[in-house]
Design an enzyme around this catalytic site. Structure first.
Site, PDB file in Angstrom:
ATOM      1  N   CYS A   8       1.068  -1.382  -0.024  1.00 36.36           N
ATOM      2  CA  CYS A   8       0.280   0.169   0.195  1.00 36.36           C
ATOM      3  C   CYS A   8       0.951   1.639   0.090  1.00 36.36           C
ATOM      4  O   CYS A   8       2.054   1.132   0.088  1.00 36.36           O
ATOM      5  CB  CYS A   8      -0.681  -0.022   1.038  1.00 36.36           C
ATOM      6  N   ARG A  14      -3.219  -1.056   5.368  1.00 29.49           N
ATOM      7  CA  ARG A  14      -3.757  -1.992   4.445  1.00 29.49           C
ATOM      8  C   ARG A  14      -2.728  -3.013   4.555  1.00 29.49           C
ATOM      9  O   ARG A  14      -3.254  -3.762   4.519  1.00 29.49           O
ATOM     10  CB  ARG A  14      -4.641  -0.722   3.185  1.00 29.49           C
ATOM     11  N   ASP A 126      -7.529   3.745   1.594  1.00 28.06           N
ATOM     12  CA  ASP A 126      -6.807   4.027   2.436  1.00 28.06           C
ATOM     13  C   ASP A 126      -7.753   4.065   3.545  1.00 28.06           C
ATOM     14  O   ASP A 126      -8.178   5.541   3.466  1.00 28.06           O
ATOM     15  CB  ASP A 126      -6.156   4.747   1.782  1.00 28.06           C
TER      16      ASP A 126
END
Length: 155
Positions: A8, A14, A126
């Site tokens: 990420c 994440r 996100d």
């Protein structure tokens, strides 16, 4: 043995959550010898940090222990991993530019490719700027995607 790297932006929400979820599933199923799992970010600003405290709390409530320390993806990761699974299109573009060859670029997958229960989503959002619901949604999506990856690999 398959080696999977989750990626990420900052490697604090994440991708370390995907890493922790997949590690948990692998342990539960006794697949520890079959899979090597890690995570990284395209941005180096959080290097050495633990995952975001909000993500650690949300993951802990589900039984996941997120202890990974953030690191930036490197060109050498293409030699060390069979699959590089990114969370969104910006991650995809950044990782694709880093790929040393077209063959290496074929190792890059989007997490959405493995969703079974989140077909309307084209990326993993996100949660950094979201409330608690954002972290819960991301965990739901990552659990779904990790299960999908294992199906893809035949486990």
């Amino acid at each position: 043995m398959k080696r999977i790297l989750f990626v990420c932006l900052g490697n604090i929400c994440r991708s370390p959550a995907a890493d922790g979820i997949m590690q948990h599933i692998v342990r539960q199923r006794g697949l520890g010898g079959d899979l090597v799992i890690d995570s990284a970010g395209t941005y180096a600003g959080h290097t050495g940090e633990l995952p975001d405290a909000r993500m650690r709390r949300a993951a802990s409530r589900r039984g996941y222990d997120l202890t990974h320390r953030a690191r930036q993806i490197r060109e050498e990761d293409f030699a060390g991993f069979d699959m590089i699974v990114v969370m969104d299109d910006m991650n995809y573009e950044n990782v694709h530019r880093l790929a040393p060859s077209r063959e290496d670029a074929r190792k890059i997958f989007r997490m959405r490719e493995f969703f079974r229960r989140h077909p309307g989503w084209s990326y993993v959002p996100d949660p950094y700027y979201e409330g608690a619901e954002g972290f819960e949604l991301v965990l739901d999506m990552l659990e779904d995607g990790c299960e999908g990856i294992l199906e893809y690999l035949g486990n």
